[in-house]
Each structure stands twice: as structure tokens, then as C-alpha cells.
Write a protein that holds these residues in place. Structure first.
Motif, PDB file in Angstrom:
ATOM      1  N   LEU A   1      50.038  35.836  12.087  1.00 55.94           N
ATOM      2  CA  LEU A   1      49.275  35.886  10.843  1.00 55.94           C
ATOM      3  C   LEU A   1      48.811  34.505  10.388  1.00 55.94           C
ATOM      4  O   LEU A   1      47.622  34.284  10.139  1.00 55.94           O
ATOM      5  CB  LEU A   1      50.134  36.532   9.744  1.00 55.94           C
ATOM      6  N   TYR A   2      49.742  33.549  10.302  1.00 57.98           N
ATOM      7  CA  TYR A   2      49.414  32.246   9.742  1.00 57.98           C
ATOM      8  C   TYR A   2      48.875  31.253  10.770  1.00 57.98           C
ATOM      9  O   TYR A   2      48.114  30.359  10.412  1.00 57.98           O
ATOM     10  CB  TYR A   2      50.644  31.655   9.050  1.00 57.98           C
TER      11      TYR A   2
ATOM     12  N   ILE B   1      45.411  33.921  13.074  1.00 64.40           N
ATOM     13  CA  ILE B   1      44.322  34.542  12.308  1.00 64.40           C
ATOM     14  C   ILE B   1      43.836  33.639  11.185  1.00 64.40           C
ATOM     15  O   ILE B   1      42.635  33.395  11.029  1.00 64.40           O
ATOM     16  CB  ILE B   1      44.786  35.896  11.734  1.00 64.40           C
ATOM     17  N   MET B   2      44.774  33.124  10.399  1.00 65.73           N
ATOM     18  CA  MET B   2      44.414  32.373   9.199  1.00 65.73           C
ATOM     19  C   MET B   2      43.577  31.121   9.448  1.00 65.73           C
ATOM     20  O   MET B   2      42.666  30.831   8.653  1.00 65.73           O
ATOM     21  CB  MET B   2      45.674  32.016   8.413  1.00 65.73           C
TER      22      MET B   2
ATOM     23  N   HIS C   1      51.126  41.374   4.703  1.00 69.98           N
ATOM     24  CA  HIS C   1      50.220  40.772   5.690  1.00 69.98           C
ATOM     25  C   HIS C   1      48.800  40.720   5.131  1.00 69.98           C
ATOM     26  O   HIS C   1      48.134  39.681   5.162  1.00 69.98           O
ATOM     27  CB  HIS C   1      50.221  41.585   6.992  1.00 69.98           C
TER      28      HIS C   1
ATOM     29  N   LEU D   1      39.939  31.778   9.157  1.00 70.38           N
ATOM     30  CA  LEU D   1      39.465  32.131   7.818  1.00 70.38           C
ATOM     31  C   LEU D   1      39.382  30.922   6.893  1.00 70.38           C
ATOM     32  O   LEU D   1      38.859  31.014   5.776  1.00 70.38           O
ATOM     33  CB  LEU D   1      40.390  33.188   7.207  1.00 70.38           C
TER      34      LEU D   1
ATOM     35  N   LEU E   1      40.029  41.655  12.599  1.00 71.80           N
ATOM     36  CA  LEU E   1      40.943  40.526  12.408  1.00 71.80           C
ATOM     37  C   LEU E   1      42.254  40.862  13.104  1.00 71.80           C
ATOM     38  O   LEU E   1      42.879  41.880  12.819  1.00 71.80           O
ATOM     39  CB  LEU E   1      41.189  40.282  10.923  1.00 71.80           C
TER      40      LEU E   1
ATOM     41  N   ILE F   1      46.140  37.435   3.732  1.00 67.85           N
ATOM     42  CA  ILE F   1      44.753  37.199   4.166  1.00 67.85           C
ATOM     43  C   ILE F   1      43.826  37.109   2.963  1.00 67.85           C
ATOM     44  O   ILE F   1      42.968  36.221   2.883  1.00 67.85           O
ATOM     45  CB  ILE F   1      44.303  38.306   5.137  1.00 67.85           C
TER      46      ILE F   1
ATOM     47  N   TYR G   1      41.568  45.056   9.749  1.00 70.23           N
ATOM     48  CA  TYR G   1      42.677  44.152  10.046  1.00 70.23           C
ATOM     49  C   TYR G   1      43.732  44.936  10.818  1.00 70.23           C
ATOM     50  O   TYR G   1      44.229  45.966  10.350  1.00 70.23           O
ATOM     51  CB  TYR G   1      43.291  43.578   8.776  1.00 70.23           C
TER      52      TYR G   1
ATOM     53  N   HIS H   1      44.052  33.825   1.083  1.00 75.71           N
ATOM     54  CA  HIS H   1      43.433  32.678   1.742  1.00 75.71           C
ATOM     55  C   HIS H   1      41.916  32.795   1.837  1.00 75.71           C
ATOM     56  O   HIS H   1      41.202  31.797   1.684  1.00 75.71           O
ATOM     57  CB  HIS H   1      44.002  32.504   3.155  1.00 75.71           C
TER      58      HIS H   1
END
Length: 434
Positions: free
Chosen positions: A300-301, A304-305, A345, A308, A295, A349, A326, A352
Motif C-alpha cells: 500500500l505505502y 501504490i502510494m 486501505h 499517487l 490501483l 489512499i 482499487y 494521500h
């Protein structure tokens, strides 16, 4: 001669074919002897030994042994040389500029084919940095890329043509490409001026056109991969049109991926609209068949998010037996992760996607040279990470040329070391596969 011996390197799958070729030569020799009557050959042999005996006397046996070894060595050399010439005569037509480096190309391809099977999840600049490094260790890599981008050229093509945004997909294709520098520059070229093309990159337009021709983005990426000689494959997380929204700590909602960092508010969570978006089946298969799943790195948001939140991906991550890593960002990101520690961080993850999607967190331990505006190095709070049931691995990951960014080669070396050392079953699997 040394270059010729490269054909005998382990993993080239050439020695077994050479042995088969030698057996064929032997059978032809025996068959020829039978056809022409072996008695005539006996006469020739007797004359040779008579000549040797009269010349060397009692040393004839030693001499015949030496001659036999020399004949075998010359025969093997001729077999290697003739086979090489045959292959070169064919490959010179297909690869006229690289025919001399054929053995190196084959060896590299065989080596990369034996590398670990890796699925990388993310988007943006961070993902392409990792892919640039990892393609030197394995060609069994699948990049699962976010489709929530709505800014710049990608956003315009998304609105005008109704396709999923090609920008992050293009960056990953170029990062995994094994092609001429000119082709890479072409795909990354961005039109300037005041025309309708201004701001668009050629690569985005190419992928959009390929999507129109093939009628499917996944197929378009496969065909584009052939043009760029991509090592691995690039997959969209979903083929659906989605919008990424953020719910802020003050309760306000910011709509659109490109608008989230601009709000400069603390993010509580992000969500997709529509809420239920199915994953591309090949992306799920890539996760299920992987030896390792990575990952990040990346926003981050917003990078990556979104992956997910796609239906099927977090579930596949929890079920797989692959090692899940990660890669934490080197620096905090303004508007997204201000004042975030490494554990913050990772916690975001887990909040979520749920528990079980991260086994290890890889962080940079080297000092940052220079300053990055509005950012600071991510604090490493190992105790909190361990308390969440995850391991922490520290390594020098930072680029010496770009302050605050990952170095592709260092990142690849650290990831590969983790895959080989922290997943014991991989070693057994690798031996069986080879």
C-alpha cells in the motif's frame, strides 16, 4: 479444413479482403471474356447444355444448378487455399517455428486489440501478478510503475548509474511479455557469487544498458518491449530521482522505501523528496484515455502510494470518466498495514490522493488455505467502504498454489467482469470500435 475455416472467424479482418479478392477474380474473368469475344464463350456454353440435356433430359436445369453451386464452392475453396499458401510462404520466412499457428496468432492479436483500454498503477510483485492475467484479455494495457525503489539491485544501479530504479519496470515487462520461457528466465536471472555482478538481475542490467544507449528510460522501455514482445506498454510514473519517506504516528521520519517496512512502526503518511515531481506525459495520457484504471494490488505505502504523490496523476484520476478500481491486498503486510481492514486501505489512499480516485474496492472473499507468517487476512468491512462513497465487489481471488497471494487468472476474470458490467458506456464504445 477446419483449420482453414478459422480464417473466417469474426474479427480476423480477412473476410473483407477475401471479398475484394473475389471481386478482382470476377473482374478478371469478365475482362478476359470481353478480350476473347463473348460469342466464343456462348458456343462453349451451348455445347455444355446440349451435352447435359442429352444425358439428363428434363433434369438438366436442376443438374446445372447443382453444378453451379459446386463450381462456386470449389472456387471459394481455391481462393481461400491459395491466399493461405501465399501468406504462409511469406510468414514462414519471418516466423519459421510458428507458421502453422499463424491463424491462431492473428486471431489472438485481433481479439486482444478489441479489449478494453486499461491503465494499471502500482509496483512490486502484486502489479506483475495482475499483468500476467490481464494480458490474456487485452493488449491495450499501460502499466504505470513506481520509481521510488531504493533496495537491492535497483538501488545499486540507481546510485551507481544515476538512473531511475529498473527492478519494478523489469518485472512488469516480463509479466506482459509474450516470448519464450528461456527469455523470461534470462531477464529474471540473478547473478550469484562474490563478484561485482552478484545480486544484479540480467534484466536490470539490460534496461540500464538500453537507457545508456537510447539516452532516455521511456525509450529504453519501448525498445526492451520489442525484444520481449510485450502486450501493452510499461511506463515510469516519473523520470525524476525521488526518495520515499514515511512520517510515523510517533512523529519520527523514516527515509527510503526499503527502510519503511523495517521500522515496524505505524505509518501516518508517506511523502516524496523532492516534494514536487512531474509525471511522465504518456502516463497522464494513459489515464485520460483509459476505460478502466486499476490501483494495485501491492504494498500500500511503498508500491501504490508513491505513484499517487507524483504531480499530475491524482488530478488525472479525479478528472477521468473511467471506472476506478482499487484491488485490496489479500493479507496484511508486516511493517506497513498491520491490522488494516479493507476500508483502512482505501482510506489511506484517499488521505494521500484525495476523494474521487476510487469507485470500487475489489476484495477476496475466498478462505485462505495455509498460514502466512506475521500476516492475517484483511477484514472486509463493507459498511465503512460504502460510507466513504465507494462500492465493494467480492470475488474468489486467492491463489491455490501460493497462500495469501492473488491468482492472475482469477484476478483478471474479476476485473474484466467489473469493467464490462459496472461501466455501461463501455459496451456501446466497444460496439462502435469494432
Amino acid at each position: 479444413m477446419i483449420h482453414l475455416l478459422k480464417w473466417l472467424y469474426p474479427g480476423m479482418k480477412f473476410k473483407r479482403r477475401l471479398l475484394l479478392f473475389a471481386i478482382g477474380v470476377l473482374m478478371v474473368s469478365i475482362g478476359t471474356a470481353l478480350v476473347f469475344n463473348y460469342k466464343y464463350l456462348d458456343l462453349v456454353e451451348e455445347e455444355i447444355f446440349r451435352l447435359v440435356y442429352s444425358t439428363f433430359g428434363s433434369y438438366n436445369y436442376m443438374f446445372s444448378t447443382v453444378v453451379g453451386i459446386v463450381v462456386v464452392a470449389v472456387g471459394i475453396f481455391l481462393m481461400l487455399w491459395s491466399t493461405r499458401m501465399i501468406i504462409r510462404s511469406v510468414i514462414a520466412v519471418l516466423l519459421p517455428d510458428n507458421s502453422e499457428a499463424l491463424v491462431d496468432l492473428i486471431y489472438e492479436k485481433r481479439k486482444l486489440e478489441r479489449g478494453p483500454v486499461v491503465a494499471v498503477i502500482g509496483g512490486g510483485h502484486g502489479l506483475s501478478v495482475l499483468l500476467r492475467g490481464i494480458k490474456s484479455s487485452t493488449s491495450n494495457v499501460s502499466a504505470i510503475v513506481t520509481v521510488a525503489d531504493d533496495g537491492g539491485s535497483s538501488g545499486r544501479l540507481r546510485e551507481e548509474l544515476g538512473i531511475i530504479p529498473p527492478g519494478d519496470l523489469r518485472n512488469c515487462l516480463v509479466a506482459l511479455a509474450d516470448t519464450e520461457p528461456l527469455m523470461e528466465k534470462l531477464f529474471q536471472y540473478r547473478f550469484e557469487g562474490n563478484t561485482a555482478l552478484a545480486g544484479h538481475s540480467f534484466g536490470n542490467l539490460f534496461i540500464a544498458a538500453m537507457n545508456e544507449v537510447t539516452g532516455d528510460m521511456e525509450t529504453a522501455l519501448q525498445e526492451s518491449s520489442k525484444v520481449l514482445a510485450v502486450k501493452g506498454r510499461v511506463l515510469p510514473a516519473s523520470k525524476e530521482h525521488v526518495r520515499l519517506d514515511a512520517v510515523m504516528q510517533d512523529g519520527t521520519i523514516v527515509e527510503g522505501e526499503s527502510q519503511i517496512p523495517e521500522a515496524r512502526k505505524k505509518i501516518r503518511r508517506v511523502k516524496l523528496f523532492p516534494k514536487k515531481v512531474p509525471a511522465v506525459p504518456s502516463a497522464i495520457e494513459a489515464i485520460e484515455s483509459a476505460d478502466a484504471i486499476i490501483l494495485g494490488p501491492g504494498s500500500l505505502y511503498t508500491s501504490i502510494m508513491p505513484n499517487l504523490l507524483v504531480e499530475g496523476i491524482p488530478q488525472a484520476l479525479k478528472k477521468t470518466r473511467a471506472i476506478k478500481i482499487y484491488i485490496c491486498n489479500v493479507m496484511t503486510q508486516p511493517g506497513e498495514t498491520d491490522n488494516y481492514t479493507a476500508s483502512a486501505h482505501a482510506k489511506a489512499i484517499l488521505d494521500h490522493a484525495g476523494a474521487g480516485v476510487i469507485d470500487y474496492v475489489l476484495v477476496n472473499s475466498a478462505p485462505i488455505v495455509g498460514e502466512v507468517e506475521n500476516s492475517k487476512p484483511v477484514e472486509i468491512d463493507e459498511d465503512k467502504i460504502n460510507a466513504m462513497g465507494m462500492g465493494l465487489v467480492k470475488a474468489d481471488l486467492v491463489s491455490e498454489k501460493e497462500p495469501g497471494r492473488h491468482d492472475p487468472e482469477k484476478l483478471c476474470a474479476a476485473v474484466m467482469k467489473m469493467i464490462y458490467n459496472l461501466r455501461p458506456k463501455f459496451s456501446d464504445y466497444d460496439v462502435l470500435r469494432n
